[in-house]
Each structure stands twice: as structure tokens, then as C-alpha cells.
Design a protein around this motif. Structure first.
Motif, PDB file in Angstrom:
ATOM      1  N   ILE A 139      92.983 -63.342 -21.512  1.00  0.00           N
ATOM      2  CA  ILE A 139      93.265 -63.447 -22.948  1.00  0.00           C
ATOM      3  C   ILE A 139      92.633 -64.722 -23.500  1.00  0.00           C
ATOM      4  CG2 ILE A 139      95.105 -63.848 -24.620  1.00  0.00           C
ATOM      5  CD1 ILE A 139      96.825 -61.901 -23.025  1.00  0.00           C
ATOM      6  N   GLY A 140      92.761 -65.825 -22.765  1.00  0.00           N
ATOM      7  CA  GLY A 140      92.140 -67.068 -23.206  1.00  0.00           C
ATOM      8  C   GLY A 140      90.630 -66.940 -23.285  1.00  0.00           C
ATOM      9  N   ALA A 141      90.042 -66.337 -22.258  1.00  0.00           N
ATOM     10  CA  ALA A 141      88.582 -66.196 -22.224  1.00  0.00           C
ATOM     11  C   ALA A 141      88.111 -65.303 -23.361  1.00  0.00           C
ATOM     12  CB  ALA A 141      88.156 -65.612 -20.873  1.00  0.00           C
ATOM     13  N   TYR A 142      88.787 -64.185 -23.558  1.00  0.00           N
ATOM     14  CA  TYR A 142      88.386 -63.278 -24.638  1.00  0.00           C
ATOM     15  C   TYR A 142      88.625 -63.921 -26.004  1.00  0.00           C
ATOM     16  CZ  TYR A 142      87.039 -59.110 -22.104  1.00  0.00           C
ATOM     17  OH  TYR A 142      86.365 -58.219 -21.324  1.00  0.00           O
ATOM     18  N   GLY A 143      89.649 -64.771 -26.112  1.00  0.00           N
ATOM     19  CA  GLY A 143      89.893 -65.471 -27.372  1.00  0.00           C
ATOM     20  C   GLY A 143      88.668 -66.277 -27.778  1.00  0.00           C
ATOM     21  N   VAL A 144      88.154 -67.077 -26.838  1.00  0.00           N
ATOM     22  CA  VAL A 144      86.964 -67.888 -27.135  1.00  0.00           C
ATOM     23  C   VAL A 144      85.771 -66.989 -27.439  1.00  0.00           C
ATOM     24  CG1 VAL A 144      85.303 -69.475 -26.125  1.00  0.00           C
ATOM     25  CG2 VAL A 144      87.737 -69.882 -25.835  1.00  0.00           C
ATOM     26  N   ALA A 145      85.618 -65.937 -26.650  1.00  0.00           N
ATOM     27  CA  ALA A 145      84.461 -65.059 -26.830  1.00  0.00           C
ATOM     28  C   ALA A 145      84.494 -64.393 -28.200  1.00  0.00           C
ATOM     29  CB  ALA A 145      84.440 -64.000 -25.729  1.00  0.00           C
ATOM     30  N   LEU A 146      85.660 -63.869 -28.575  1.00  0.00           N
ATOM     31  CA  LEU A 146      85.755 -63.161 -29.855  1.00  0.00           C
ATOM     32  C   LEU A 146      85.571 -64.127 -31.018  1.00  0.00           C
ATOM     33  CD1 LEU A 146      88.669 -60.687 -29.144  1.00  0.00           C
ATOM     34  CD2 LEU A 146      86.262 -60.152 -29.480  1.00  0.00           C
ATOM     35  N   ALA A 147      86.187 -65.323 -30.916  1.00  0.00           N
ATOM     36  CA  ALA A 147      86.052 -66.292 -32.000  1.00  0.00           C
ATOM     37  C   ALA A 147      84.597 -66.717 -32.133  1.00  0.00           C
ATOM     38  CB  ALA A 147      86.949 -67.496 -31.739  1.00  0.00           C
ATOM     39  N   SER A 148      83.918 -66.950 -31.003  1.00  0.00           N
ATOM     40  CA  SER A 148      82.527 -67.394 -31.075  1.00  0.00           C
ATOM     41  C   SER A 148      81.632 -66.290 -31.620  1.00  0.00           C
ATOM     42  CB  SER A 148      82.031 -67.811 -29.691  1.00  0.00           C
ATOM     43  OG  SER A 148      82.806 -68.865 -29.204  1.00  0.00           O
ATOM     44  N   THR A 149      81.977 -65.035 -31.331  1.00  0.00           N
ATOM     45  CA  THR A 149      81.152 -63.939 -31.837  1.00  0.00           C
ATOM     46  C   THR A 149      81.316 -63.785 -33.342  1.00  0.00           C
ATOM     47  OG1 THR A 149      81.679 -62.854 -29.756  1.00  0.00           O
ATOM     48  CG2 THR A 149      80.531 -61.542 -31.393  1.00  0.00           C
ATOM     49  N   HIS A 150      82.577 -63.903 -33.804  1.00  0.00           N
ATOM     50  CA  HIS A 150      82.817 -63.587 -35.210  1.00  0.00           C
ATOM     51  C   HIS A 150      82.715 -64.797 -36.122  1.00  0.00           C
ATOM     52  CE1 HIS A 150      83.788 -59.473 -34.350  1.00  0.00           C
ATOM     53  NE2 HIS A 150      84.603 -59.862 -33.389  1.00  0.00           N
ATOM     54  N   MET A 151      82.929 -66.023 -35.592  1.00  0.00           N
ATOM     55  CA  MET A 151      82.883 -67.203 -36.457  1.00  0.00           C
ATOM     56  C   MET A 151      81.556 -67.928 -36.345  1.00  0.00           C
ATOM     57  SD  MET A 151      86.691 -68.741 -35.827  1.00  0.00           S
ATOM     58  CE  MET A 151      86.287 -70.287 -36.626  1.00  0.00           C
ATOM     59  N   GLY A 152      80.690 -67.475 -35.475  1.00  0.00           N
ATOM     60  CA  GLY A 152      79.448 -68.189 -35.251  1.00  0.00           C
ATOM     61  C   GLY A 152      79.668 -69.288 -34.232  1.00  0.00           C
ATOM     62  N   ARG A 153      78.546 -69.793 -33.632  1.00  0.00           N
ATOM     63  CA  ARG A 153      78.703 -70.805 -32.590  1.00  0.00           C
ATOM     64  C   ARG A 153      79.188 -72.110 -33.210  1.00  0.00           C
ATOM     65  NH1 ARG A 153      72.520 -71.653 -30.803  1.00  0.00           N
ATOM     66  NH2 ARG A 153      73.549 -72.327 -28.923  1.00  0.00           N
ATOM     67  N   GLY A 154      79.977 -72.854 -32.481  1.00  0.00           N
ATOM     68  CA  GLY A 154      80.463 -74.131 -32.992  1.00  0.00           C
ATOM     69  C   GLY A 154      81.743 -74.503 -32.273  1.00  0.00           C
ATOM     70  N   PHE A 155      82.055 -75.804 -32.300  1.00  0.00           N
ATOM     71  CA  PHE A 155      83.269 -76.238 -31.609  1.00  0.00           C
ATOM     72  C   PHE A 155      84.519 -75.688 -32.290  1.00  0.00           C
ATOM     73  CE2 PHE A 155      80.491 -79.406 -29.683  1.00  0.00           C
ATOM     74  CZ  PHE A 155      80.914 -79.289 -28.376  1.00  0.00           C
ATOM     75  N   ASP A 156      84.428 -75.496 -33.636  1.00  0.00           N
ATOM     76  CA  ASP A 156      85.610 -74.965 -34.316  1.00  0.00           C
ATOM     77  C   ASP A 156      85.956 -73.584 -33.762  1.00  0.00           C
ATOM     78  OD1 ASP A 156      83.232 -74.096 -35.313  1.00  0.00           O
ATOM     79  OD2 ASP A 156      83.971 -73.797 -37.365  1.00  0.00           O
ATOM     80  N   ALA A 157      84.937 -72.757 -33.520  1.00  0.00           N
ATOM     81  CA  ALA A 157      85.198 -71.426 -32.972  1.00  0.00           C
ATOM     82  C   ALA A 157      85.850 -71.520 -31.597  1.00  0.00           C
ATOM     83  CB  ALA A 157      83.901 -70.627 -32.891  1.00  0.00           C
ATOM     84  N   VAL A 158      85.340 -72.446 -30.768  1.00  0.00           N
ATOM     85  CA  VAL A 158      85.907 -72.594 -29.426  1.00  0.00           C
ATOM     86  C   VAL A 158      87.380 -72.975 -29.500  1.00  0.00           C
ATOM     87  CG1 VAL A 158      85.838 -73.981 -27.329  1.00  0.00           C
ATOM     88  CG2 VAL A 158      83.720 -73.116 -28.317  1.00  0.00           C
TER      89      VAL A 158
END
Lengths: 343, 353
Positions: free
Chosen positions: B76-95
Motif C-alpha cells: 500500500i505504501g509503495a503503490y501510494g508513492v507510485a500513484l501519487a507520482s503518476t498523477h501529480m507529476g514527479r516531485g518531492f511533494d508527490a512522494v
């Protein structure tokens, strides 16, 4: 001196709800069948699904019954139970493949003989394995749940790997015996022959188990042992021997379930026990640990639910069983028919 | 200072302290000591698994609760980062958003499962988590529109953590690029999380958990609500596992059901905890390091051994590199019987004797 409080006993019947309470789980299966009838538009597909649901439920019951008894009797939780399912399936299928000419012959007698030999071989193998498993893996950790879970899980890993060593990592595909293939048509619905056989075998196993548990002396000892083991030992019975017997019988039944499951899917893999394990656990939990009847009802519910939901909404089929488990645990936190008092 | 960092729970054994020190130094300087893509990758995996195993140890070793859903929280943690990075664009905020959301979801799910199963019997928990985890794994591989299904998701991490980002020339022959920063992001993230977990198990809360593990009836009688403590431990360990998953996702820049959710991974975690030592946070360090190194290098050794005995029947099969799980399974059973406190327990005992 004060007067004794007024005491006026009345003969009151239990309320309707209280009297129905113990029978409620029995009503669940027909209720689910009726619900399926209402939800599924075509009657013939409903009939097909009901039969396959019952067949699946019977097979799960055969696999799960040993686990629930073993737990009830000795408070032993065996996470390696799935290993017996896999081994049973592999041994049974190997025997069937060796008797290829009997399996391919279009004669019912020859086919059934071959299946019977395979079943006996598988049950003997898993029974023997159950005995060894009990001696080597379970015995040293009696009365210690945490270690039991870990050690039996380790046993499962080892057995699974040994299967791969002996039979190879590939899945084995095969076809069912000639006369068990195909379907018969009844009221416009196609009913697979093998599923009907599975239902009959399941009912027979359930009837036999009930007979042994309710009508024989050994059954009496087992049931008493589930309720209060110390008392049974105090009366002079060697519960340990009974327990080993139940463990072996449960393992052999898991082997039988494995053969039937393998014949049902027409493919066996080393991981099949692991997959079956998940359904077995759900069934054992909703049935109430230690209860054969609860296990039977739970297995039928799970089988029917899985088939109905897979037809109506394929993606949520596995989730539906979790939903069923959650619903039942909210209703009865100890399972439908709780037998084992919290020890 | 060191005592404060370790929350007063020192290794209590010279040998253990030396081993832990060596592991720490090796991991801290891994990109410089062992330059090479594969070795640095191994080091990062060790860091992530130390946190994952330590969070599992909080539950198993300190709480005495067996869970089979730990990979689910990790995933769940890994997919959280993956989904946020995919939909919010790359960046520390997404991570960070992804990691926090993943942690929240994991903790909430743990709360639900815990309230359901732990209030009745602790062993229900093991079975129910097994069922739920397998259902979630199936769900993730089926919802391919959201999660990428079996193929998983490949995504971009912040530019500063990518190999294309350069912030200087070479230092001791190592290129100073984003990959190096990514490694230290994982390393320090893991270090902080591990020290936090160490803090938790040495707090009064951790002490009560141990009391419950030893005798839950008595703990309840003294006045601690056993259910609350067990559920809290479940939630904490789920949250920590989700954060470990987030670190793993940042390092791999990929998530998939096989790498984060599979049952094999769960068994690996179990092996690491038991071999390292249950109920000792340092066991997680030893177990994870041993296991990951063995996974990467022992298989080659076994392949060589199997080549030596090709003439003997069955033996090559037993020794082939794919069968290493068999031997680990045997080792696992033996260690539960004979060394329930694992490597760390052995080392500590040796000092007292």
C-alpha cells in the motif's frame, strides 16, 4: 426480620428468537440459494451455478473438516494443512496418469476403479504424511500458538519445495476419466457430471463423519475431548492417541479433497494447497472453530457465494468471500456454531 | 548520545555490537566501498528490508501477534508513492503525499482488521490477515486501470533522485549524481524509521506489549486493555511497513504485485525475523542483511554445488539454485525450535554464560 422476597415462578417459553437462534445458520444456505435465484435472471444458469457451488462447497468441506477437528481437539492450529491438499492431488494424479488405459477406457466401472485406487493411494500417502507431520513438526510445540503457526508454515514451505523437487516446477495438466467428462442436461441446465459426483461424495463424507461423531464411542470421546479435554483424560482416556488418529484422518481427508480438487480443475500445481488454504480458513472461521456442522454450512455458503458472485460480477468474486466472513463475524464473533469455549 | 539515539537499548554483546557497527558502516558507505550497480542495489534493498522486518518484529516479536498481511501494508505504501507520482507529476511533494496517504490507508485498514479479529481471539488474526492479503493481491492485479495490473507501474521520481541529475564531479571515483542521492534518501529514511521503532519498543507502550505477549490474561487483570494495545501495535507496524514500501518505491521507481505484494515476500519477511531473532529489533538488521545477501549470492554457490554432484540422482535437484527456499524452510523450522531468539538471542546469551 424482613419477609422473604416475593417469589412467583412462571412457566415461560423461550422467545421465538431464542428458540430459532441455534437453527439460524442452517437457514442461511437455503436463504442464499433463494437469493441467488432472485438475483440471477435465467433459471437454467442458476441451476448450473447452484450445482457447481455445492460441488465446490463439498470439496472445501472435505479439505477443511480435518483442520477444524484438529483445532477443536488439541488447540493446534495447522497452517500446513494446505500441504496435504497438494500432496494428495499430486499422488492421486500420478496414479491416474500411470493407469492411463483404465482412465481413457469408456467404461464407468474401469474409470471409477482407477479413481478409487488413486483416492486410496492419495489418502494413504497424506495420512502417513500427517502422522509424520504430527510427530516431527507439531508435537514439540503443543500449547504454543505462535510457534505452531510459524513451524507449520515452515512445514508448508518445505513440503511445497519437495513437491517441486519430486514432480518438477511445471503445472501438470490432464483430462478427467472418460465417463466423468461432459454434462447432463436437466430442466434446460447443463450439469457437469463430475460436479454431481463431487456433491454425492461430499454428502457421503459428511454423513459418515456425523455418524462416527454422533453414534460411536470414539466419536463420543472426540466430542467430549473438544468440549473439555482435561475431564476426558481424567476419566482415563488417552486423548493423545485419539488426537493422533484425528490428525491422520484429517490429513487423509485433505488428501481426498486434493484429488477431487485436482480432478475438478484438471491441473495441479505445487501452490494449489496454498490457494485452497485461504478458502479453508475462511470456512473454518465462519463455521466456528471445532465445529464440523459449522464447517459444512460455511463451506456450502462460500462455494455458492463464489459461484453466484463470479457470474454476476466476476471481479469481486474473491472479495465476496471476505465480505461474507466479515458479515458473519459481525453477527457471531466466534463463528456460526461456536464449539470450543475460549481456552 | 549513542545511548539516547538507541533509546537505551544497546546491543548488550560485544560481538553483536561489532557486527552491527560493520553493517552500519558498510551500508552508510556502500556506494563508495562497493561501487557497482548490483551491490548498491543490494545495499538499498537491505536498508528497506531492515525497516520492513523491524516493523514486523514490533508485531510478532513484541506483540506476539502473527500477521500475514504485512506485505499488503508494504505494498500500500509503495503503490501510494507510485500513484501519487503518476498523477501529480514527479516531485518531492508527490512522494510525500503518496507516502502519507499510503501510511494512512495502511493504518486505517490495520485498525479495521485488528478490531475485527483481535477482539475475539488472537489466532483469528493470522487466518483473517492471510485471507485479506490474498484478496487484496488479487484485487490489485485485476484493477489494471488504476494499478497497472500484473505489469505494475513505472513512474518517475523527483529529478534530483534520478541518474541524469549531476551535482559535481567524481568523489573517490564515484559519480556524484542523483542515484547517489536516492541511495542516501533511502539510507537515512531507513535509519530514522529504525531508530523510531527502537524508541517505540523501549517506551512504556512497548513494555506493556511485551507483558501482553508473555501473559495476556495477567496484563488484562493488571488493568491494561489488551485489545487496545494489540490494535495499536498493529496500526503502528502497518504504518511503518507502508513507509518502508514508500522508500522501496522511490528506489526502484517501479511497483508491481510480485515485488511488493506476493506471498513469497511475506515468507521472506517471516524467515528474516525468525533467523535474526524475534523480539529484538537488532535481529531485524541481522536477519535482513543475512537474507538479502544470501538471496543474491548463495544461489550462485548452490548452483555450483549442484554442478558438482550431477551424477547422483535427486541430489542435484535438491541443491539447484531454485531450491534454496527449501533449505531456508528447514532452517526456519529448526530455528523456531532451537533458537527462538535467533542470532541476536544467541549472541546475547553467549555473553552472559
Amino acid at each position: 426480620m424482613s419477609a422473604a422476597p416475593e417469589h412467583a415462578p412462571r412457566m415461560a417459553q423461550l422467545s421465538l428468537g431464542d428458540r430459532l437462534g441455534p437453527w439460524m445458520p442452517l437457514l442461511l444456505v437455503p436463504a442464499l440459494v433463494v437469493l441467488g435465484f432472485l438475483a440471477i435472471p435465467s433459471t437454467s444458469s442458476w441451476l448450473t451455478l447452484t450445482v457447481s457451488g455445492l460441488a465446490m462447497g463439498m470439496m472445501i468441506f472435505i479439505m477443511a473438516s480435518g483442520l477444524t477437528l484438529v483445532f477443536g481437539l488439541m488447540d493446534v492450529i495447522n497452517f500446513g494443512h494446505g500441504a496435504f491438499v497438494s500432496v494428495g492431488a499430486f499422488v492421486g494424479i500420478s496414479i491416474l496418469l500411470m493407469m492411463g488405459h483404465m482412465v481413457e477406457a469408456p467404461s464407468l466401472v474401469l474409470n471409477l476403479t482407477a479413481v478409487l485406487v488413486a483416492v486410496i493411494g492419495a489418502m494413504a500417502a497424506t495420512g502417513l504424511m500427517g502422522w509424520a507431520f504430527e510427530k516431527v513438526i507439531v508435537k514439540p510445540v503443543y500449547g504454543h500458538h505462535l510457534k505452531q503457526i510459524l513451524v507449520t508454515m515452515g512445514g508448508l514451505i518445505v513440503v511445497e519445495q519437495l513437491i517441486i523437487v519430486l514432480w518438477g516446477p511445471e503445472e501438470i495438466y490432464f483430462t478427467r476419466p472418460e465417463t466423468l467428462q461432459g454434462a447432463i442436461t436437466f430442466a434446460g441446465a447443463a450439469l457437469e457430471k463430475y460436479r454431481l459426483v463431487a456433491v454425492v461424495v461430499g454428502l457421503a463424507v459428511f454423513a459418515a463423519m456425523r455418524f462416527v461423531l454422533r453414534r460411536t464411542k470414539i466419536g463420543l470421546i472426540v466430542r467430549a475431548g473438544v468440549q473439555n479435554g482435561e475431564m476426558v483424560q481424567a476419566l482415563g482416556y488417552r486423548l493423545r492417541l485419539v488426537f493422533i488418529g484425528v490428525f491422520i484422518a484429517g490429513s487423509a481427508l485433505a488428501g481426498l479433497g486434493g484429488v477431487m480438487w485436482g480432478l475438478y480443475q484438471e491441473v495441479v500445481s505445487a501452490h494449489m494447497g496454498n490457494q485452497a488454504m485461504i478458502l479453508i480458513f475462511i470456512v473454518v472461521i465462519i463455521g466456528g472453530l471445532g465445529s464440523v456442522e459449522g464447517c459444512f454450512i460455511g463451506a456450502l455458503l462460500v462455494g455458492l457465494m463464489q459461484n453466484y458472485v463470479a457470474f454476476l460480477e466476476p471481479k469481486v468474486a474473491l472479495i465476496s468471500n471476505i465480505g461474507l466472513m466479515v458479515a458473519i463475524l459481525m453477527w457471531r464473533p466466534m463463528g456460526m456454531i461456536p464449539v470450543v469455549k475460549a481456552k | 548520545m549513542i545511548k539516547l539515539l538507541l533509546s537505551g537499548d544497546t546491543p548488550r554483546s560485544t560481538v553483536l555490537a561489532v557486527i552491527l557497527g560493520v553493517i552500519l558502516v558498510c551500508l552508510a558507505l556502500a556506494p563508495f566501498l562497493f561501487p557497482g550497480v548490483r551491490t548498491v542495489d543490494t545495499a538499498a534493498r537491505i536498508c528497506v528490508f531492515i525497516v520492513l522486518v523491524a516493523s514486523y518484529d514490533l508485531l510478532l516479536g513484541y506483540g506476539g501477534i502473527v500477521s500475514f498481511a504485512h506485505t499488503m501494508f508494504f505494498g500500500i505504501g509503495a503503490y501510494g508513492v507510485a500513484l501519487a507520482s503518476t498523477h501529480m507529476g514527479r516531485g518531492f511533494d508527490a512522494v510525500f503525499v503518496g507516502a502519507l496517504a499510503g501510511t494512512g490507508v495502511a493504518a486505517a485498514l490495520a485498525l479495521l482488521i485488528g478490531l475485527f479479529s483481535l477482539r475475539v481471539r488472537a489466532i483469528f488474526f493470522a487466518m483473517i490477515t492471510l485471507a485479506v492479503a490474498s484478496a487484496v493481491a488479487v484485487l490489485v492485479s485485476q484493477l489494471s486501470g488504476l494499478t497497472g495490473g500484473e505489469d505494475g507501474l513505472t513512474f518517475q521520481t523527483p529529478r534530483a533522485l534520478g541518474p541524469a541529475f549531476k551535482f559535481g564531479d567524481e568523489l573517490f571515483g564515484v559519480k556524484l549524481n542523483g542515484k547517489l542521492l536516492a541511495y542516501y534518501f533511502v539510507f537515512f529514511g531507513a535509519l530514522i524509521l529504525f531508530l523510531l521503532l527502537l524508541r517505540i519498543v523501549n517506551s512504556p507502550f512497548g513494555r506493556v506489549l511485551q507483558a501482553i505477549r508473555e501473559n495476556d490474561f495477567r496484563a488484562e487483570a493488571i488493568g491494561y486493555r489488551v485489545v487496545y494495545y494489540r490494535v495499536a501495535a498493529t496500526c503502528l507496524s502497518a504504518g511503518a511497513a507502508a513507509l518502508a514500501g514508500a522508500l522501496y518505491a522511490v528506489w526502484l521507481r517501479y511497483v508491481g504485485p510480485d515485488t511488493t505484494l506476493s506471498m513469497e515476500l511475506m515468507i521472506d519477511i517471516l524467515l528474516m525475523v525468525v533467523i535474526g531473532g524475534m523480539g529484538t529489533m537488532y535481529g531485524a538488521v541481522i536477519g535482513a542483511t543475512l537474507f538479502v545477501v544470501a538471496q543474491n549470492y548463495l544461489q550462485n554457490l548452490m548452483g555450483a554445488a549442484s554442478g558438482l554432484v550431477t551424477d547422483v540422482p535427486i541430489l542435484p535437484e535438491l541443491l539447484s539454485a531454485d531450491r534454496w527456499l527449501l533449505w531456508l524452510g528447514v532452517l526456519f523450522i529448526l530455528s523456531v525450535y532451537f533458537f527462538p531468539t535467533g542470532v541476536v538471542g544467541r549472541l546475547r546469551q553467549g555473553r552472559q554464560a
